[in-house]
Scaffold this motif. Sequence first.
Motif, PDB file in Angstrom:
ATOM      1  N   SER B 396     -10.327  23.236  -5.590  1.00 13.60           N
ATOM      2  CA  SER B 396      -9.200  22.528  -6.214  1.00 13.60           C
ATOM      3  C   SER B 396      -8.046  22.409  -5.238  1.00 13.60           C
ATOM      4  O   SER B 396      -7.398  21.355  -5.130  1.00 13.60           O
ATOM      5  CB  SER B 396      -8.759  23.271  -7.481  1.00 13.60           C
ATOM      6  OG  SER B 396      -7.661  22.621  -8.079  1.00 13.60           O
ATOM      7  N   ALA B 397      -7.811  23.462  -4.490  1.00  7.74           N
ATOM      8  CA  ALA B 397      -6.695  23.452  -3.541  1.00  7.74           C
ATOM      9  C   ALA B 397      -6.856  22.324  -2.523  1.00  7.74           C
ATOM     10  O   ALA B 397      -5.897  21.630  -2.189  1.00  7.74           O
ATOM     11  CB  ALA B 397      -6.602  24.801  -2.835  1.00  7.74           C
ATOM     12  N   GLU B 398      -8.080  22.139  -2.054  1.00  9.68           N
ATOM     13  CA  GLU B 398      -8.301  21.106  -1.037  1.00  9.68           C
ATOM     14  C   GLU B 398      -8.340  19.696  -1.619  1.00  9.68           C
ATOM     15  O   GLU B 398      -7.742  18.762  -1.076  1.00  9.68           O
ATOM     16  CB  GLU B 398      -9.612  21.378  -0.278  1.00  9.68           C
ATOM     17  CG  GLU B 398      -9.530  22.597   0.626  1.00  9.68           C
ATOM     18  CD  GLU B 398     -10.805  22.868   1.418  1.00  9.68           C
ATOM     19  OE1 GLU B 398     -10.734  23.637   2.406  1.00  9.68           O
ATOM     20  OE2 GLU B 398     -11.876  22.337   1.051  1.00  9.68           O
ATOM     21  N   ARG B 399      -9.048  19.551  -2.729  1.00 10.49           N
ATOM     22  CA  ARG B 399      -9.328  18.193  -3.177  1.00 10.49           C
ATOM     23  C   ARG B 399      -8.221  17.588  -4.028  1.00 10.49           C
ATOM     24  O   ARG B 399      -8.092  16.366  -4.087  1.00 10.49           O
ATOM     25  CB  ARG B 399     -10.669  18.143  -3.930  1.00 10.49           C
ATOM     26  CG  ARG B 399     -11.874  18.531  -3.078  1.00 10.49           C
ATOM     27  CD  ARG B 399     -11.998  17.706  -1.811  1.00 10.49           C
ATOM     28  NE  ARG B 399     -12.201  16.286  -2.055  1.00 10.49           N
ATOM     29  CZ  ARG B 399     -12.170  15.350  -1.110  1.00 10.49           C
ATOM     30  NH1 ARG B 399     -11.934  15.680   0.164  1.00 10.49           N
ATOM     31  NH2 ARG B 399     -12.362  14.082  -1.423  1.00 10.49           N
ATOM     32  N   THR B 446      -8.083  12.797   5.591  1.00 16.64           N
ATOM     33  CA  THR B 446      -8.123  14.073   4.872  1.00 16.64           C
ATOM     34  C   THR B 446      -7.905  15.200   5.866  1.00 16.64           C
ATOM     35  O   THR B 446      -8.560  15.263   6.900  1.00 16.64           O
ATOM     36  CB  THR B 446      -9.492  14.245   4.194  1.00 16.64           C
ATOM     37  OG1 THR B 446      -9.657  13.182   3.261  1.00 16.64           O
ATOM     38  CG2 THR B 446      -9.601  15.584   3.494  1.00 16.64           C
ATOM     39  N   GLU B 447      -6.938  16.085   5.540  1.00 21.58           N
ATOM     40  CA  GLU B 447      -6.662  17.198   6.449  1.00 21.58           C
ATOM     41  C   GLU B 447      -6.391  18.432   5.608  1.00 21.58           C
ATOM     42  O   GLU B 447      -5.372  18.522   4.924  1.00 21.58           O
ATOM     43  CB  GLU B 447      -5.456  16.864   7.346  1.00 21.58           C
ATOM     44  CG  GLU B 447      -5.185  17.950   8.360  1.00 21.58           C
ATOM     45  CD  GLU B 447      -4.179  17.517   9.434  1.00 21.58           C
ATOM     46  OE1 GLU B 447      -4.099  16.306   9.742  1.00 21.58           O
ATOM     47  OE2 GLU B 447      -3.478  18.402   9.946  1.00 21.58           O
ATOM     48  N   TYR B 448      -7.310  19.379   5.657  1.00 18.45           N
ATOM     49  CA  TYR B 448      -7.161  20.588   4.855  1.00 18.45           C
ATOM     50  C   TYR B 448      -6.220  21.551   5.557  1.00 18.45           C
ATOM     51  O   TYR B 448      -6.224  21.666   6.786  1.00 18.45           O
ATOM     52  CB  TYR B 448      -8.528  21.245   4.620  1.00 18.45           C
ATOM     53  CG  TYR B 448      -9.478  20.356   3.835  1.00 18.45           C
ATOM     54  CD1 TYR B 448      -9.045  19.643   2.721  1.00 18.45           C
ATOM     55  CD2 TYR B 448     -10.815  20.224   4.210  1.00 18.45           C
ATOM     56  CE1 TYR B 448      -9.909  18.818   2.006  1.00 18.45           C
ATOM     57  CE2 TYR B 448     -11.685  19.408   3.504  1.00 18.45           C
ATOM     58  CZ  TYR B 448     -11.230  18.701   2.401  1.00 18.45           C
ATOM     59  OH  TYR B 448     -12.081  17.892   1.696  1.00 18.45           O
ATOM     60  N   GLY B 469      -8.967  21.154  10.267  1.00 14.59           N
ATOM     61  CA  GLY B 469      -8.799  20.690   8.895  1.00 14.59           C
ATOM     62  C   GLY B 469      -9.302  19.270   8.675  1.00 14.59           C
ATOM     63  O   GLY B 469      -9.495  18.845   7.546  1.00 14.59           O
ATOM     64  N   ARG B 470      -9.510  18.522   9.788  1.00 12.64           N
ATOM     65  CA  ARG B 470     -10.073  17.170   9.644  1.00 12.64           C
ATOM     66  C   ARG B 470     -11.560  17.206   9.961  1.00 12.64           C
ATOM     67  O   ARG B 470     -12.068  18.147  10.557  1.00 12.64           O
ATOM     68  CB  ARG B 470      -9.389  16.218  10.620  1.00 12.64           C
ATOM     69  CG  ARG B 470      -7.936  15.979  10.256  1.00 12.64           C
ATOM     70  CD  ARG B 470      -7.593  14.564  10.601  1.00 12.64           C
ATOM     71  NE  ARG B 470      -6.163  14.345  10.555  1.00 12.64           N
ATOM     72  CZ  ARG B 470      -5.598  13.194  10.904  1.00 12.64           C
ATOM     73  NH1 ARG B 470      -6.346  12.184  11.334  1.00 12.64           N
ATOM     74  NH2 ARG B 470      -4.300  13.041  10.821  1.00 12.64           N
TER      75      ARG B 470
END
Lengths: 643, 643
Positions: B396-399, B446-448, B469-470
Motif C-alpha cells: 500500500s505504501a508504494e502503490r 514510478t519511484e519508490y 526506487g525506479r
Amino acid sequence: MHFHQNGYVSADPRIEEAAGYGIDRSQDLPDEVDVLIVGSGPAGMIAAAQLSQYPEVNARMIEKRGSRLVIGQADGIQARSVETFQAFGFAEEIMREGYHITEMSFWNPDPENPEHIIRTGRPKDDEHGISEFPHLIVNQARVLDYFAQFAVQSPGRITPDYGIEFVDLAVDSGAADSPATDHPVSVTVRYTAGERAGEERIIRAGYVVGCDGARSKVRSSIGRTMTGDQANHAWGVMDVLANSDFPDIRTKCAISSKHGNILHIPREGGHLFRMYVDLGEVPEDDARQVRQTSIDEIIRRANAIIAPYSLDVKNVAWHSVYEVGHRLTDAFDDTDETDPGSSCPRVFITGDACHTHSAKAGQGMNVSMQDGFNIAWKLGQVVSGRSSTELLRTYSAERQVTAKNLIDFDKEWSTLMATPQEELPDKAYLEDFYVKTAEFPAGFMTEYTESMITTSSKHQDLADGFPIGRRFKSARVQRSCDANFIHLGHEARADGRWRMYVFADRAAPTSGEGDAGTARSKVEALASWLESDPASPLVAYRREGEDLDALIELSVVYQQEHKEFSFPDVPTVFRPHVGAFGLEYVEKIYAALPDEDIFAARGISRDGAVVVVRPDQYVSGIFPLEAHAEIGEFFAGVFAPVK
Amino acid sequence: MHFHQNGYVSADPRIEEAAGYGIDRSQDLPDEVDVLIVGSGPAGMIAAAQLSQYPEVNARMIEKRGSRLVIGQADGIQARSVETFQAFGFAEEIMREGYHITEMSFWNPDPENPEHIIRTGRPKDDEHGISEFPHLIVNQARVLDYFAQFAVQSPGRITPDYGIEFVDLAVDSGAADSPATDHPVSVTVRYTAGERAGEERIIRAGYVVGCDGARSKVRSSIGRTMTGDQANHAWGVMDVLANSDFPDIRTKCAISSKHGNILHIPREGGHLFRMYVDLGEVPEDDARQVRQTSIDEIIRRANAIIAPYSLDVKNVAWHSVYEVGHRLTDAFDDTDETDPGSSCPRVFITGDACHTHSAKAGQGMNVSMQDGFNIAWKLGQVVSGRSSTELLRTYSAERQVTAKNLIDFDKEWSTLMATPQEELPDKAYLEDFYVKTAEFPAGFMTEYTESMITTSSKHQDLADGFPIGRRFKSARVQRSCDANFIHLGHEARADGRWRMYVFADRAAPTSGEGDAGTARSKVEALASWLESDPASPLVAYRREGEDLDALIELSVVYQQEHKEFSFPDVPTVFRPHVGAFGLEYVEKIYAALPDEDIFAARGISRDGAVVVVRPDQYVSGIFPLEAHAEIGEFFAGVFAPVK
C-alpha cells in the motif's frame, strides 16, 4: 498482422478461420486425397504448413511414427531458414529459445606443446552482415512443432496422420492431365500403431510428396536411385549435458588436434552441446564395425582431442555414429527427364530422400525445408486450378541443382574439417574458408535460372540489389499510414500469394485519381492498368468474389518521405477493399526512409521498377513500370485462366 | 532461455515442470487457500502468473464471469508494460500482434475555415528514446490470454476458477502472525455458472487480493471508500471497423474541432480503431441520461468533429459512454494506517478497485498490472516463509502514492484533451505537454521511497543511471561464454527471484581462484564472501538442497572486452552448479561492449558497484563492491532466516 477484416477477432489472431477441407477435416485418412505427403520431417512438415493455406486442396501427411518426434538429429538453422520461419510467423519465438551462433572458434595444436590445443582464431559467424536474421541451433523437433502449429491454425487445419507408413505406389500412366483421373496415384499404406496396426489400405492420390528420408520408399517406388561417393570417414556424434573447463564450451568450434578433430556445437538452453567426434578413416572391410563405437569410446576420444581440457559428461541425450556420404538422385520427380513430351510429374521426392551429405555444415534440415516450401506452393496452385501442371516440372529443375551445389560445398567443407592443420595449405585455411564462403551455408546462394516462373535478367539493372532467381532480400521502409518502421520482406506471409513490389518513379503521389489516359505518373498508369485492364493479373485470374489481393499482394514504395503524402493520395489499387465488410486496407503503402533509403540500398532505379516475388520468397522477375504487357505475359505463364 | 538443466526437454521449454500445488491441482476451489485473488482482470491475472512461480503457495483466482474475457475495454500498453511482458516471456509475441504507436497527430480547426480541421503537429511518440520497447495498442483480452498461458505453464499451474463471485469477507482479527491461524480470512463466495450456480461457500484464506474493479466488493468489505472529484465530462467510446478518408485514420490523434474533441486510437489488425468522442459537460441534474447516448449519436458527433472528412462505419465491435472520475482510496489494504502497531494486512486491493481515472492517457491497465506484480511477489515470499509479514505493508505504501501521481497527471491530461484549442495558453500547448511528459505515461516515473526493500540514496553516485526506487533500465552487454549481444535487463524473468548485478572494478578476471584473504580484486573478495560467509544472503537464506541462485540471481559484468577473458577465469560463485546434474551455468558472466559501454551509459563507477533489483524489476539498492556487511544487512531485512 492483418486480422479483424471479417469482424472482431477476440482470441489469438494467428488462428485463422477454417475453410474448405479444414472445416470438417476427417479424422481418418480418406480413400482419396489431392496431395499425400509421406513423412513429417522438416520437408514434409513445411509442405503441410504451406498446403494448409490452400484449404481447397485435400492434403494429408502420413508418418510411420506413432506420435510427435521427441529428439531430432538436425539442429543447425541457417539465417535463410529463420527468414522462412518469419513468413510462417514463428521467427521471434524460435529465436528466443534457440542458441545463437555469434562467433566460431578455431582450435589447433599448440606449436609449443602439440599434445595440447590452443585457440588460433575466433571470427564472427556473419562477418559481412549477410542477413538481419541470426544463425541458430534448435532441435529439429521444435522446428517441427512450430510448423505443425502453423498448419493446424491455418484454414486447411492439416495435422499429421501418425502411425501410418508408406508401402508402395503405382501411377496410372495414361492419366496425365485428364480430369477423369484426377487421382491417378495408387498408394499402399500400412497402419503401424493403434487398433488398426498391420492393416493395409490403398489410397488414391493426385500427387505424392516423398519426405521419407535417406531410405525413402517413395524414391524406390519411382525407380530413382542415389549415386555418389562411398562413405569413408566416420564420426561419432553426441548430444550431452556435461561440465567442462574448455573455455569455448558455449561457442561453436572447429577443433583440430593430434588426436583427431571435433566440430563442437553448443545447443539451446544453456547447458546441452553436440560434438561431432572424428572416428577416422573407415577401412573398406570395416563391415559397419565403426557403427558399433560406444558412447564411452566417443567421450574418451573427445577428451583426448580437447586436452589439456576435459569433459565430465553427466547425461547423454542422444548419440550415434555415421559415415559421411554424398549422394544425389538425378531428378526429384517421376518424369522421364530425357523426354520433354512426357507426362507431368505426379510423385516428388524431397530432402534426404534425394540428397544426403554430411551434417557438418548444418545444411540438411535447411535445404530440405526449402524443398518442401518449393513443391508445396506449386502443388497448391496446380491442384486448386490456378496454374497448369507444367508448373510442377520446375520443382525438380530448381531443387536438383541446388542440392548438387550443396553437395559440392559440403564435400569441400567436411573434407577440410577432417584434415589435420599441418596438411592444409596454410594454418588459417579452414578459418578463411569459413569466413569467405559464409553466404552459402547461410542459405542465400540459391539462384534459380530462367523458367516459366523466373524471367531473364533483361531488366536486372532496374534493381540490382534484388538478383532475379534469388530470395528477396529485405530492407527497411516506413509505412505511410502509421509511420511504423517495417522490414519490407518480413511482411510477406507464407500464405501462398505472389507479391508485386512497385517501387515508384520520382513523381510524388497526388490527391485525386488519374486513369490510363490522363495518368500523371508512371505509377498511376500502372495502377490503372492493374486495376481494370483485362490483361492485368489482378483482373484475369481472380475468381468471382475474391478480394483484389487474393492472388497477388501489391505493395508500393515511394521515394518521398512518409510525411509528404497520405494514403488518400495513392491510387486505389494499392488500397484494396477486403473482407466481409469491404474495408479499405492501407498498410501496403510505404515511403523510403531518409537515412536508410531502400532505393539506394537495393540499387533501384529512380525511374521505378516492379519486382515480382513468388510465394516462397524468390524473385521471379523485374519489370519497368511501363511494361504492362510484359507483366501481363509473365503472369499468363504462371496462372491459368479462370474457368 | 534456461532449460535442459534437469535433463533433455523435447517439447516447448516455456512449459516448466509442475511442482508443489501445481502437481495435482484440484479442479474445485478448495476450502482453504493461501492466497485468494478476486477477479481475473489485468491485476488479478498478473498476480496469478507471478504466484504460479511459487508452487509452494496455494493460490487461486476466482472470476464471476463464466469463461475467458471476450472483449476488454483497456487497450493502451505503455513501454513499461511491454518490458514487464518481456519478463513474463511474451513481449515478442504481443508486439507482433499489437498496433505500434510511432507518431501522434494533432488536429485543430483550420484558421481559414474553422468548420474544418487541419493537421497542426505530428510528433514522435517517443521523441527522446525513453525505452527500447514500443508503445502498443492491444486488446486487454489478449494481454490476459498471455498471462494465463504463463500461469498455466509455470510450476504452480494456476488457472482461473471461472463462474465464482466474491460475496463478502471477514478477517479473524486476533489472528495476525499466529501459525495456528494461517488462514484467518473467511471469504463467502457464490457460484454464478454451471451446476452449482447460486450455491454459496465459505473459503478460508490466508490473504485476499481484490482485483474486482471499480465496484469492488472486496474494497467495501474492508471499509475502504473511494474519494475524489465527481464526474463532469462525458465521452462516448467506440471500437469500430470503418472506411474513412481521414488521412490519419491509422495514426493516434488528438482532434480538437469546433464541434468537440476526439481521441483517436488505431487498433491492432489493420482496420479496427477506437474513438473517444467528446459528449460535453454533464449537467448536475443529468441523472445518468448521458449514458443513454446511442452509438448512432456517437458516430454522428464523430463525423461532425472530423469534417471535412467522414467515417463510414461498417461494424461496431464495442461501444460505451462514460463520465470521467478521478477517485482513490486512502490505503490499498486492510490495516489501520494510523496505528503503526496494527496487524499486518490480510486483504489488499488493486487496480480500479482503489484508483479510477480517465481512459485517455492509456494508463489504467498498465498501473493495475504493476499493482498486481507488486503484491504477488511479496505474498509469494511471505507465504512461502521467505520473508516476514512486514513486507506486505510496503504494498500500500508504494502503490497508493503511484496511483495518486497518476491521477494528478491524468486530471491535467484529460482536462487538456477536453479544452478547445483557443482556450489553451498557446496553440501547440497540448502537443508540447504530450512530448514533454512522455516518460510518465510510458510508465517509467514510478519511484519508490526508502523502506525495508529500498535503500537510501547513500551510494546512488556509484551508478546514477540506475536510480534507486525506479525500475532497472536495461542496457546491452556481451555474454562472455558465447559472445551473444544481450540486453541485460531482458534476462530477468518474472520468476520471483531477486537479482544482484555485480559491475566489476578495473581488475580483469584472472585464472585461478582467490579467497577472501588473498583476493586479487574487489570482485574476487566479494565473490568469496557471497559464496561462503554465513552472513551472505546466498548462504543465510537458502534451504537445504536449493541451488546457489535459487533466491538471488547473480550476474557479473566486467569492464574488459569479452575476448580478454573466459568463464574459467571468473570466481565460481558467478557460475553456479544447478539442477539435477549439478551442471555449471556460465551464462551470467558478461563483458561491456566496446562501442556501447554499459559503465558509461549508466554512469557506473570504474571502481565497480553492486546493483540489487527486486523481483518486479525495481532497483532496491546500490552498494560498493566492498560493502559486504551492508549487503548482508540489507538482505537480512528482506529475507527471514531459514527455519
